[in-house]
Design a protein around this motif. Structure first.
Motif, PDB file in Angstrom:
ATOM      1  N   LEU A 322      -1.725  40.642 -18.605  1.00  0.00           N
ATOM      2  CA  LEU A 322      -2.338  41.202 -17.408  1.00  0.00           C
ATOM      3  C   LEU A 322      -1.438  40.889 -16.227  1.00  0.00           C
ATOM      4  N   THR A 323      -1.087  41.930 -15.481  1.00  0.00           N
ATOM      5  CA  THR A 323      -0.343  41.778 -14.231  1.00  0.00           C
ATOM      6  C   THR A 323      -1.262  42.236 -13.116  1.00  0.00           C
ATOM      7  N   ALA A 324      -1.658  41.311 -12.241  1.00  0.00           N
ATOM      8  CA  ALA A 324      -2.664  41.630 -11.226  1.00  0.00           C
ATOM      9  C   ALA A 324      -2.315  40.988  -9.897  1.00  0.00           C
ATOM     10  N   ALA A 393      -9.703  31.973 -20.755  1.00  0.00           N
ATOM     11  CA  ALA A 393      -9.136  30.920 -19.906  1.00  0.00           C
ATOM     12  C   ALA A 393      -7.745  31.270 -19.402  1.00  0.00           C
ATOM     13  N   ALA A 394      -7.096  32.247 -20.029  1.00  0.00           N
ATOM     14  CA  ALA A 394      -5.728  32.612 -19.646  1.00  0.00           C
ATOM     15  C   ALA A 394      -5.676  33.822 -18.720  1.00  0.00           C
ATOM     16  N   VAL A 395      -6.824  34.417 -18.413  1.00  0.00           N
ATOM     17  CA  VAL A 395      -6.850  35.614 -17.574  1.00  0.00           C
ATOM     18  C   VAL A 395      -6.587  35.231 -16.117  1.00  0.00           C
ATOM     19  N   PRO A 396      -5.534  35.780 -15.487  1.00  0.00           N
ATOM     20  CA  PRO A 396      -5.329  35.504 -14.055  1.00  0.00           C
ATOM     21  C   PRO A 396      -6.453  36.148 -13.250  1.00  0.00           C
ATOM     22  N   ARG A 397      -7.076  35.376 -12.375  1.00  0.00           N
ATOM     23  CA  ARG A 397      -8.128  35.933 -11.519  1.00  0.00           C
ATOM     24  C   ARG A 397      -8.212  35.144 -10.222  1.00  0.00           C
ATOM     25  N   PRO A 398      -8.707  35.789  -9.166  1.00  0.00           N
ATOM     26  CA  PRO A 398      -8.830  35.100  -7.881  1.00  0.00           C
ATOM     27  C   PRO A 398      -9.898  34.016  -7.944  1.00  0.00           C
ATOM     28  N   ALA A 399      -9.726  32.988  -7.143  1.00  0.00           N
ATOM     29  CA  ALA A 399     -10.706  31.910  -7.102  1.00  0.00           C
ATOM     30  C   ALA A 399     -12.064  32.397  -6.619  1.00  0.00           C
ATOM     31  N   THR A 413      -4.905  46.413  -7.712  1.00  0.00           N
ATOM     32  CA  THR A 413      -3.691  46.624  -8.487  1.00  0.00           C
ATOM     33  C   THR A 413      -3.704  45.692  -9.688  1.00  0.00           C
ATOM     34  N   ALA A 414      -3.816  46.251 -10.875  1.00  0.00           N
ATOM     35  CA  ALA A 414      -3.819  45.442 -12.102  1.00  0.00           C
ATOM     36  C   ALA A 414      -3.421  46.328 -13.275  1.00  0.00           C
ATOM     37  N   PHE A 415      -2.494  45.832 -14.093  1.00  0.00           N
ATOM     38  CA  PHE A 415      -1.998  46.581 -15.251  1.00  0.00           C
ATOM     39  C   PHE A 415      -2.088  45.721 -16.506  1.00  0.00           C
ATOM     40  N   LEU A 416      -2.555  46.324 -17.572  1.00  0.00           N
ATOM     41  CA  LEU A 416      -2.509  45.717 -18.901  1.00  0.00           C
ATOM     42  C   LEU A 416      -1.311  46.290 -19.637  1.00  0.00           C
ATOM     43  N   THR A 417      -0.499  45.422 -20.210  1.00  0.00           N
ATOM     44  CA  THR A 417       0.650  45.867 -20.995  1.00  0.00           C
ATOM     45  C   THR A 417       0.670  45.102 -22.310  1.00  0.00           C
TER      46      THR A 417
END
Length: 468
Positions: A322-324, A393-399, A413-417
């Protein structure tokens, strides 16, 4: 007073019986204040330590010291607490990854029937409101039937304090419901259409045959256009540029189709569209405007690439990344549904993030859109002919976002690759990239939790369009 009028009045009066004053319940469930927490702990001490002997000396633990812990109590109008339950993240000392547990359910002797069930039901609702995607409890066997009647599912047997207990979980269907509501009709609706050609089923855009042009089109929800017209115009550009970017295409231009009740309202939508066009550096080439009609907005985007990245290029064994962009915050009036990470970014930052897929060249890619992170991953996996596992637990997300909200919102803006493990990844500017799962044989999406267990988030194919 005429006889007819008297009769009508008597009929009206008899509709309401004023002999008995309506009364509400003698108790209610509420989030506990400091006094309520203390009363709940006193009930726990009496029940679990003094009477049942499940704990020696005290039943206090780390969850009581966790500031995120919530206690719900059943309180009568006089203030007396008749029972309570607590809920909190499963790991009192760790980050909140959307996995909570309920515990210390206790009811005072002689409490009204149904009070315990009401506390359990309230705890489930409170957990889901907190954005929880897994809610567990360890229940004494004698109470397992009650939890089962309330919809809980047994997951195993255990022993606590020398007494048999049942491990149970409350099924949270939020992500599956979102995917079902937004995408499940597509297979039946779109059967027989070209859909981008061979290898491009379920993609964000469509290669135009015989050219290096990618076409994409998105409509904004009419309710959003009506309620927040400037933001609707901005998002009309955002979602289409994201669609092109997910296929590795450089945006060339936009066409808009706008419906509005009057010129003043149309100007507000177009102001947002114009600002976004400038922000991304993508011109609006033309379109159509109709006044005197209900609010509506649809935008078509054209992009260019000689090597489009498909959504269906993934294979079992590929890593999921995930690129976010985690900057920004919830859009005013859309908390929990729309994350605004773009309106404060510079053109250079937006273009760097938008070219990430093209510069990385992954096997498969999709931008996270209205189906949310998990639903979008399910669509990518379906187009690739497999299933997916997401490591929560590995998903980047805002606090500022709970896992439940982040996994189901539109994240800006978020892309799954996906690609083979260790494949190189380009710089994404202000966005964050992390490996957070894998494609696997099968269908649907499962969530992997820190204890290694899996729960089903989406049980099968999302769209019904099938593999590319």
């Amino acid at each position: 007073m005429a006889a007819e009028e008297r009769a009508a009045l008597e009929r009206s009066v008899l509709l309401v019986d004023f002999r008995h004053t309506p009364t509400g319940p003698a108790w209610q469930v509420e989030e506990a204040d400091a006094a309520g927490v203390a009363a709940h702990r006193a009930l726990r001490q009496r029940a679990f330590v003094e009477e049942q002997g499940l704990f020696a000396g005290s039943d206090r633990d780390g969850t009581d010291d966790d500031p995120r812990s919530v206690t719900l109590v059943a309180r009568v109008t006089t203030g007396t607490v008749l029972g309570g339950v607590r809920l909190a993240p499963a790991d009192p000392g760790g980050p909140d990854v959307g996995w909570w547990t309920g515990s210390r359910l206790v009811v005072a002797p002689g409490a009204p029937h149904g009070l315990g069930a009401a506390l359990v039901t309230a705890a489930c609702a409170r957990a889901e409101a907190a954005g929880v995607l897994r809610f567990d409890a360890t229940v004494q066997d004698r109470y397992a039937a009650l939890f089962t009647r309330l919809g809980w599912r047994a997951t195993g047997a255990t022993d606590l304090g020398g007494r048999p207990h049942t491990a149970m979980t409350w099924p949270i269907g939020r992500l599956a419901a979102l995917a079902r509501a937004t995408k499940s009709p597509l297979g039946a609706l779109l059967g027989g259409l070209h859909l981008g050609g061979a290898g491009f089923v379920g993609d964000d855009g469509a290669p135009v045959p015989g050219t290096d042009v990618i076409a994409a089109c998105d409509a904004i929800l009419p309710s959003m256009v009506e309620r927040d017209p400037e933001w609707a115009g901005w998002c009309g550009v955002l979602v289409n540029v994201n669609d092109l970017s997910a296929m590795g295409a450089a945006p060339l231009g936009l066409l808009d189709a706008l419906g509005a009740r009057d010129a003043s309202f149309a100007a507000r939508v177009l102001a947002g569209l114009r600002d976004a066009s400038r922000a991304w550096g993508v011109p609006v080439l033309g379109g159509h405007t109709q006044l005197g009609v209900p609010a509506s907005l649809s935008v078509t985007a054209l992009g260019q690439t000689s090597r489009p990245v498909p959504a269906g290029g993934g294979r079992a064994g590929h890593e999921v990344r995930l690129t976010a962009d985690l900057g920004g915050g919830w859009r005013r009036g859309h908390t929990g549904r729309q994350w605004d990470s773009t309106s404060s970014r510079s053109t250079a930052e937006l273009q760097t993030m938008g070219s990430f897929v093209a510069r990385t060249g992954p096997a498969a890619a999709k931008d996270v859109s209205m189906a949310g992170l998990v639903g979008t991953l399910g669509m990518l996996a379906e187009a690739s002919g497999c299933g997916a596992v997401l490591d929560v637990a590995a998903v980047p997300r805002p606090a500022a976002a709970s896992l439940g909200d982040w996994a189901s919102c539109f994240p800006g803006t978020a892309f799954l690759t996906t690609d083979v493990p260790g494949a190189p990844v380009a710089d994404a500017g202000p966005a964050t990239t992390a490996v957070c799962g894998a494609l696997v044989p099968g269908a649907g999406v499962q969530l992997r939790w820190p204890d290694g267990s899996l729960t089903t988030a989406v049980p099968g194919p999302v769209t019904g369009l099938g593999p590319a």
